[in-house]
Design a protein around this motif. Structure first.
Motif, short mmCIF file in Angstrom:
data_model
loop_
_atom_site.label_atom_id
_atom_site.label_comp_id
_atom_site.label_asym_id
_atom_site.label_seq_id
_atom_site.Cartn_x
_atom_site.Cartn_y
_atom_site.Cartn_z
N TRP A 143 0.83 -1.20 0.00
CA TRP A 143 0.00 0.00 0.00
C TRP A 143 0.87 1.25 0.00
O TRP A 143 1.95 1.26 0.57
N ILE A 195 2.42 0.77 5.20
CA ILE A 195 1.22 1.61 5.38
C ILE A 195 1.56 2.72 6.37
O ILE A 195 1.25 3.89 6.17
N ILE A 196 2.25 2.32 7.45
CA ILE A 196 2.55 3.27 8.52
C ILE A 196 3.62 4.26 8.10
O ILE A 196 3.47 5.47 8.29
N THR A 197 4.71 3.76 7.49
CA THR A 197 5.80 4.69 7.15
C THR A 197 5.38 5.68 6.06
O THR A 197 5.74 6.85 6.13
N ILE A 212 12.57 6.17 1.86
CA ILE A 212 12.77 5.59 3.19
C ILE A 212 11.76 4.46 3.47
O ILE A 212 12.16 3.38 3.88
N LEU A 255 2.38 6.75 5.53
CA LEU A 255 1.46 7.69 6.17
C LEU A 255 2.24 8.77 6.93
O LEU A 255 1.97 9.96 6.83
N LEU A 256 3.27 8.32 7.68
CA LEU A 256 4.04 9.27 8.49
C LEU A 256 4.84 10.25 7.62
O LEU A 256 5.01 11.41 7.97
N THR A 288 13.15 0.67 4.09
CA THR A 288 12.87 -0.02 5.36
C THR A 288 11.95 -1.22 5.13
O THR A 288 12.04 -2.21 5.84
N PHE A 342 14.09 -4.33 6.10
CA PHE A 342 13.74 -4.81 7.45
C PHE A 342 12.31 -5.30 7.57
O PHE A 342 11.91 -5.83 8.61
N GLY A 343 11.49 -5.06 6.56
CA GLY A 343 10.09 -5.47 6.65
C GLY A 343 9.22 -4.54 7.48
O GLY A 343 8.23 -4.96 8.06
N VAL A 344 9.59 -3.27 7.57
CA VAL A 344 8.77 -2.31 8.32
C VAL A 344 7.48 -2.02 7.55
O VAL A 344 7.53 -1.78 6.33
N ASN A 345 6.36 -2.07 8.25
CA ASN A 345 5.04 -1.88 7.63
C ASN A 345 4.97 -0.58 6.82
O ASN A 345 5.13 0.51 7.35
#
Lengths: 352, 307
Positions: free
Chosen positions: A87, A148-150, A135, A152-153, A139, A143-146
């Motif tokens: 996403w 959707i969240i990154t 970024i 959005l931020l 990530t 590292f598999g950082v979600n």
């Protein structure tokens, strides 16, 4: 005892998405009419006025399509990223960073040929959008950082940077009440093709075809689908899933960045908070509601462009501009609900 | 005696943090059940406007708070209907909920813009010049204490009650929960509505005390910060509260920076919490091997395959 159970349909009608959207739109018109009636406004008059002022003349039709350009481009970017089942909620930020990149290159470069200059600036916008998602992409892949969240931020970070720039380093001393950067020179304004319709719309058509080809016909599109499917299949097929995901994200971000570039060069002509009015968020919905199909995004994006122009002009007869938002949202909820009935079947089964 | 400016900063921090925290706590509960609701901004807005309208018309504060909570909760049930019952995409539904909430609340509140409240949410004890931190803490708005109580209750319920364990099981592994006979749809539906109720309380606090008046789009992105807070807090109530204090502190600090003689741009200060949140998320993912505290099934609609 009889029980109601849910079954997934084996085959779904090809045009299911289209029908659900259409029915959703009718439901929304119905809801909009009720709200108008409560407010003692004639729904028929209001809607015909909206129609006339959004598509009824060359000028209004071209304003509507201009409004559709960022929705379509950002929506296409989202659909490309969705090919790898990821996403992108960050289109809003990517639009802004695209515009920032355009202004940055404009300030720091000297190009005498206006055609080349515009071309360079559009590319700068694309790269700006890609940088914006860099970024989250790194990530995610490393590292598999979600995402959707990154993504959005990053919207808030980029919009914060925009506000910083137009109040600080880029502040135009001539713009007293409204913080904004200085206008770009007229030589880099995108030309219009007919009426007020910006050249950006042709770019938009080109990118719609490109996205359609990229997603559905190209080898890369096929590899993206595999990469977004099962990890094991990708390994067997010799496809580097992470690389495809990374590329898809950068390209998708670039599409939204290009939207920002076109918005700056054809509409606002300067960096301000008005570069996007939530286009990035509406684009997510446009993309999702069409099942991530580029041609569908083009059509629904155009419709929403018209709806938002129609919504802003009915203010003149004392109807709240928020009616258009409500029609938009109800169309979408209606379409989601109808889609359920296309995808699932409720059957009565006997318990044993 | 402590510095009068410091008292002001502390007060402003606690108020801003309370507003963010209540909404974030609600979203935390919703997300624990595996439902992502991006409609927080819309839900806060609905609670804010309905609460304000009730307060103007009835002057009854308790009733206004209840109406705000209830209407946001009912509004959140649209998301529950679309995602839990009809199994549609949560990201999309949540975003539409935000658009719809902002539009509906603007429409409802059209005739209430600029109206003045007769009564508002009161502070527990009125100490005019608090001279130490304790006095600041005991002179807060009633909603502050409700938020603290909600934090303790939520943390306890999640860890130690059947409802909490069920919620977590559904969010972590809906397939096993289903085979254990847990009612997935019911749990998720309730969790979504509870999330809406919390957002509503946050909205009521916004219009009945924090600001207190009504204008369009007055939530101004707080719903999105609440979403970031849940992530920052690793889906844990106490850590989310800590995050709320940090975000609240920065929100309170921004207008005061100049009086303290800092040259730092307030706009850069405003984005630091988001950068910190991303860093926290990356660090958690890298060092804890992907354990960020996020419910595993978040965003995935549950469908039991029938044979």
């Amino acid at each position: 005892m009889n029980n109601l159970k849910l079954f997934k349909r084996q085959s779904v009608n090809e045009l299911a998405t289209f029908y659900s959207f259409l029915i959703g739109f009718l439901i929304a018109i119905f809801i909009g009419s009720i709200i108008l009636l409560i407010q003692d406004k004639n729904p028929f008059d209001t809607f015909s006025l909206m129609l006339r002022l959004s598509v009824g003349s060359v000028n209004s039709l071209s304003s509507s399509l201009n409004k559709a350009i960022p929705l379509i481009l950002a929506g296409l970017g989202i659909s490309i990223i969705n090919s790898v089942k990821l996403w992108n909620i960050g289109a809003e930020g990517q639009i802004f960073l695209g515009a920032i990149a355009v202004n940055f290159v404009y300030i720091n470069s000297q190009i005498n040929n206006p055609t080349i200059h515009i071309f360079v600036l559009l590319i700068a916008g694309f790269i700006g959008g890609a940088i914006c998602i860099l970024i989250p992409a790194i990530t995610k892949v490393a590292f598999g950082v979600n995402e959707i969240i990154t993504t959005l931020l990053t919207n808030y970070i980029v919009i914060g940077i925009t506000i910083y720039l137009i109040n600080g380093p880029w502040k135009d001393p001539n713009s007293l009440n409204f913080p904004a950067a200085a206008y770009v020179g007229e030589e880099v304004f995108l030309p219009t093709i007919f009426g007020k319709l910006s050249f950006g719309f042709l770019i938009c058509i080109f990118f719609t075809i490109l996205a359609h080809y990229l997603k559905n016909k190209s080898v890369f599109g096929f590899e993206m689908r595999i990469a977004g499917g099962s990890a094991m299949t990708a390994v067997y097929a010799g496809i580097n899933a992470k690389q495809k995901a990374f590329l898809a994200m950068l390209i998708g971000g670039g599409f939204a960045g290009l939207a920002g570039a076109i918005e700056l060069l054809s509409q606002t002509h300067r960096v301000s908070t008005g570069i996007s009015q939530g286009f990035g968020y509406t684009a997510i919905i446009v993309a999702a509601i069409t099942g991530m199909r580029p041609l569908g995004i083009f059509l629904v994006g155009s419709l929403f462009g018209a709806l938002s122009i129609g919504g802003s002009v009915i203010q003149t007869i004392g109807v709240s501009t928020y009616i258009a938002d409500i029609i938009q949202a109800s169309t979408l909820f209606g379409a989601l609900i109808i889609q359920f009935f296309f995808n699932y079947q409720i059957r009565r089964v006997e318990n044993d | 005696m402590i510095d009068i400016q410091l008292v002001g900063l502390l007060n402003a921090t606690l108020q801003a943090a309370t507003l963010l925290f209540i909404a974030a706590l609600g979203e935390l509960i919703t997300e624990k059940s595996g439902i992502l609701n991006l409609g927080v901004e819309g839900m806060i807005s609905i609670g804010a406007v309905t609460g304000f309208m009730t307060a103007i018309n009835t002057q009854n504060i308790l009733l206004s708070v209840l109406v705000g909570i209830l209407s946001s909760s009912v509004f959140a049930s649209i998301h529950a209907l679309v995602t839990v019952v009809l199994k549609q995409d949560q990201t999309v539904s949540g975003l539409i909920l935000t658009i719809l909430g902002l539009a509906v609340s603007a429409l409802l509140g059209k005739n209430y813009v600029g109206k003045k409240l007769e009564t508002k949410l009161e502070n527990i004890s009125s100490i005019n010049e608090p001279s130490n931190i304790l006095e600041v803490l005991i002179s807060q708005n009633i909603i502050f204490y409700i938020a603290v109580v909600l934090m303790i209750i939520t943390s306890y319920v999640l860890k130690n009650t059947m409802f909490g364990r069920r919620l977590e099981a559904v969010g972590e592994d809906s397939r096993s929960s289903d085979s254990m006979g847990l009612k997935i749809a019911k749990t998720q539906f309730i969790a979504t509505c509870v999330g809406g109720a919390f957002a509503g309380l946050s909205g009521v606090y916004l219009t009945l005390s924090y600001v207190p008046y009504w204008t369009d789009n007055m939530t101004s992105g707080r719903g999105w910060i609440a979403l970031a807070l849940v992530i920052f807090g690793g889906w844990k109530p106490y850590r989310t509260a800590l995050g709320a204090l940090l975000f609240g502190f920065l929100e309170a600090l921004v207008p005061r920076l100049q009086t303290y003689g800092f040259e730092l741009s307030p706009y850069i200060v405003k984005i630091t919490p988001y950068i910190i949140t991303i860093l926290v998320l990356i660090i958690l993912t890298v060092y804890k091997g992907g354990i960020t505290g996020a419910p595993k099934n978040i965003g995935v609609p549950f469908f039991r395959e029938n044979r």
